[in-house]
Scaffold this active site. Structure first.
Site, PDB file in Angstrom:
ATOM      1  N   LYS A  11       0.842  -1.203   0.000  1.00 48.82           N
ATOM      2  CA  LYS A  11       0.000   0.000   0.000  1.00 48.82           C
ATOM      3  C   LYS A  11       0.884   1.262   0.000  1.00 48.82           C
ATOM      4  CE  LYS A  11      -3.427  -2.310   2.955  1.00 48.82           C
ATOM      5  NZ  LYS A  11      -4.418  -2.087   4.027  1.00 48.82           N
ATOM      6  N   TYR A  51     -12.221  -2.366  -2.587  1.00 48.64           N
ATOM      7  CA  TYR A  51     -12.673  -2.512  -1.197  1.00 48.64           C
ATOM      8  C   TYR A  51     -14.206  -2.581  -1.087  1.00 48.64           C
ATOM      9  CZ  TYR A  51      -8.048  -1.918   0.937  1.00 48.64           C
ATOM     10  OH  TYR A  51      -6.740  -2.097   1.355  1.00 48.64           O
ATOM     11  N   PHE A  59     -15.090   3.124   8.460  1.00 41.94           N
ATOM     12  CA  PHE A  59     -13.728   3.461   8.032  1.00 41.94           C
ATOM     13  C   PHE A  59     -13.567   3.483   6.509  1.00 41.94           C
ATOM     14  CE2 PHE A  59     -13.911  -1.139   8.852  1.00 41.94           C
ATOM     15  CZ  PHE A  59     -13.430  -1.661   7.666  1.00 41.94           C
ATOM     16  N   ARG A  87      -1.409 -14.469   3.727  1.00 47.74           N
ATOM     17  CA  ARG A  87      -2.090 -13.819   4.860  1.00 47.74           C
ATOM     18  C   ARG A  87      -1.301 -14.057   6.156  1.00 47.74           C
ATOM     19  NH1 ARG A  87      -6.703 -10.503   4.446  1.00 47.74           N
ATOM     20  NH2 ARG A  87      -7.545 -11.491   6.323  1.00 47.74           N
ATOM     21  N   THR A  93      -4.943  -8.046  10.821  1.00 47.43           N
ATOM     22  CA  THR A  93      -5.287  -6.714  10.313  1.00 47.43           C
ATOM     23  C   THR A  93      -4.773  -5.594  11.218  1.00 47.43           C
ATOM     24  OG1 THR A  93      -7.281  -7.692   9.356  1.00 47.43           O
ATOM     25  CG2 THR A  93      -7.221  -5.294   9.518  1.00 47.43           C
ATOM     26  N   ARG A 104       3.111  -7.095   9.336  1.00 44.90           N
ATOM     27  CA  ARG A 104       2.462  -6.073  10.163  1.00 44.90           C
ATOM     28  C   ARG A 104       2.979  -6.101  11.595  1.00 44.90           C
ATOM     29  NH1 ARG A 104      -3.503  -7.422   7.697  1.00 44.90           N
ATOM     30  NH2 ARG A 104      -3.517  -5.936   5.954  1.00 44.90           N
ATOM     31  N   ASN A 114      -1.402  -0.274   7.669  1.00 42.18           N
ATOM     32  CA  ASN A 114      -0.882  -1.626   7.923  1.00 42.18           C
ATOM     33  C   ASN A 114      -0.152  -2.244   6.720  1.00 42.18           C
ATOM     34  OD1 ASN A 114      -3.051  -2.308   6.356  1.00 42.18           O
ATOM     35  ND2 ASN A 114      -4.159  -3.407   7.964  1.00 42.18           N
ATOM     36  N   HIS A 117      -1.898  -5.429   1.571  1.00 38.96           N
ATOM     37  CA  HIS A 117      -3.180  -6.106   1.358  1.00 38.96           C
ATOM     38  C   HIS A 117      -2.907  -7.505   0.825  1.00 38.96           C
ATOM     39  CE1 HIS A 117      -7.252  -6.999  -0.030  1.00 38.96           C
ATOM     40  NE2 HIS A 117      -6.660  -7.502  -1.113  1.00 38.96           N
ATOM     41  N   GLU A 128     -10.276  -9.650  -7.196  1.00 37.18           N
ATOM     42  CA  GLU A 128      -9.331  -8.535  -6.998  1.00 37.18           C
ATOM     43  C   GLU A 128      -8.224  -8.531  -8.060  1.00 37.18           C
ATOM     44  OE1 GLU A 128      -7.976  -9.160  -3.006  1.00 37.18           O
ATOM     45  OE2 GLU A 128      -9.908  -8.632  -2.126  1.00 37.18           O
TER      46      GLU A 128
HETATM   47  P1  DAT Z   1      -7.244  -7.103   5.847  1.00 41.51           P
HETATM   48  O1  DAT Z   1      -6.490  -5.997   5.158  1.00 41.51           O
HETATM   49  O2  DAT Z   1      -6.424  -7.738   6.942  1.00 41.51           O
HETATM   50  O3  DAT Z   1      -7.821  -8.102   4.888  1.00 41.51           O
HETATM   51  P2  DAT Z   1      -9.948  -6.100   6.150  1.00 41.51           P
HETATM   52  O4  DAT Z   1     -10.244  -6.679   4.814  1.00 41.51           O
HETATM   53  O5  DAT Z   1     -10.868  -6.451   7.270  1.00 41.51           O
HETATM   54  O6  DAT Z   1      -8.449  -6.439   6.620  1.00 41.51           O
HETATM   55  O7  DAT Z   1      -9.933  -4.513   6.039  1.00 41.51           O
HETATM   56  C1  DAT Z   1      -9.327  -3.886   4.925  1.00 41.51           C
HETATM   57  C2  DAT Z   1      -8.536  -2.719   5.420  1.00 41.51           C
HETATM   58  O8  DAT Z   1      -9.416  -1.766   5.991  1.00 41.51           O
HETATM   59  C3  DAT Z   1      -7.542  -3.053   6.521  1.00 41.51           C
HETATM   60  O9  DAT Z   1      -6.317  -3.522   6.014  1.00 41.51           O
HETATM   61  C4  DAT Z   1      -7.403  -1.746   7.220  1.00 41.51           C
HETATM   62  C5  DAT Z   1      -8.795  -1.136   7.101  1.00 41.51           C
HETATM   63  N1  DAT Z   1      -9.605  -1.432   8.298  1.00 41.51           N
HETATM   64  C6  DAT Z   1     -10.189  -2.599   8.623  1.00 41.51           C
HETATM   65  N2  DAT Z   1     -10.845  -2.526   9.776  1.00 41.51           N
HETATM   66  C7  DAT Z   1     -10.664  -1.252  10.216  1.00 41.51           C
HETATM   67  C8  DAT Z   1     -11.087  -0.529  11.364  1.00 41.51           C
HETATM   68  N3  DAT Z   1     -11.827  -1.103  12.318  1.00 41.51           N
HETATM   69  N4  DAT Z   1     -10.694   0.763  11.479  1.00 41.51           N
HETATM   70  C9  DAT Z   1      -9.936   1.348  10.533  1.00 41.51           C
HETATM   71  N5  DAT Z   1      -9.501   0.723   9.415  1.00 41.51           N
HETATM   72  C10 DAT Z   1      -9.862  -0.552   9.264  1.00 41.51           C
HETATM   73 MG    MG Z   2      -9.333  -7.950   3.536  1.00 38.23          MG
END
Ligand code: DAT
Ligand code: MG
Length: 151
Positions: A11, A51, A59, A87, A93, A104, A114, A117, A128
């Site tokens: 990212k 996304y 968020f 992963r 996350t 991370r 973080n 992705h 994706e």
């Molecule tokens: P990941 O990236 O581990 O697959 P995710 O798909 O649940 O996680 O979320 C996508 C991204 O969104 C994540 O990398 C960071 C952001 N995100 C997720 N949950 C969040 C939260 N509670 N507050 C802020 N950002 C968040």
């Molecule tokens: Mg995800």
């Protein structure tokens, strides 16, 4: 063998912190291979498509704003069970919950920055990858890969 292809993004925070090489190295050291790779900056439409599963969450706006702030590096990564394996390398996350030794867990502080992705399943990987790569942008790394894995 269950060779899978997954979408990995370094990212914008990873690019601006100069951590792309570190991230790629960790994936390669595990034995995964890169079947496609490019640097690009997302516009809002592509970011929202990528996304889409998070649309409506509190968020979501910040997430789209952040992922479009600067260039990112997109990769198609292949390997045995690569979706879950990547992963694992990336870590949880929230970096506070991510295991030491994960990207991370070692390199990030907050959920909003973080670094990486990784697709979370077969369907999302397929969906994706299409957002970032055309069918003719993948090279075959099967031969390289098969030198490093065996059932
Ligand atoms: P990941 O990236 O581990 O697959 P995710 O798909 O649940 O996680 O979320 C996508 C991204 O969104 C994540 O990398 C960071 C952001 N995100 C997720 N949950 C969040 C939260 N509670 N507050 C802020 N950002 C968040
Ligand atoms: Mg995800």
């Amino acid at each position: 063998m269950t060779i899978e292809r997954t979408l990995i993004l370094c990212k914008p925070d990873a690019v601006s912190r100069g951590l792309v090489g570190e991230i790629v190295a960790r994936l390669e050291r595990r034995g995964y291979v890169i079947a496609a790779m490019k640097m690009l900056q997302l516009d809002g439409d592509r970011a929202r498509a990528h996304y889409a599963e998070h649309a409506g969450k509190p968020f979501f706006g910040d997430l789209v704003a952040f992922i479009t702030t600067g260039p990112l590096v997109a990769m198609a990564v292949e390997g045995e069970n690569a979706i879950e394996g990547c992963r694992q390398i990336i870590g949880a996350t929230n970096p506070l919950s991510a295991a030491p030794g994960s990207i991370r867990g070692d390199l990030a502080q907050t959920i909003g920055r973080n670094l990486v992705h990784g697709s979370d399943g077969k369907d999302s990987a397929e969906r994706e990858l299409k957002i970032f790569f055309g069918a003719n942008e993948f090279v075959s790394r099967r031969h390289d890969l098969e030198r490093w894995i065996k059932d």
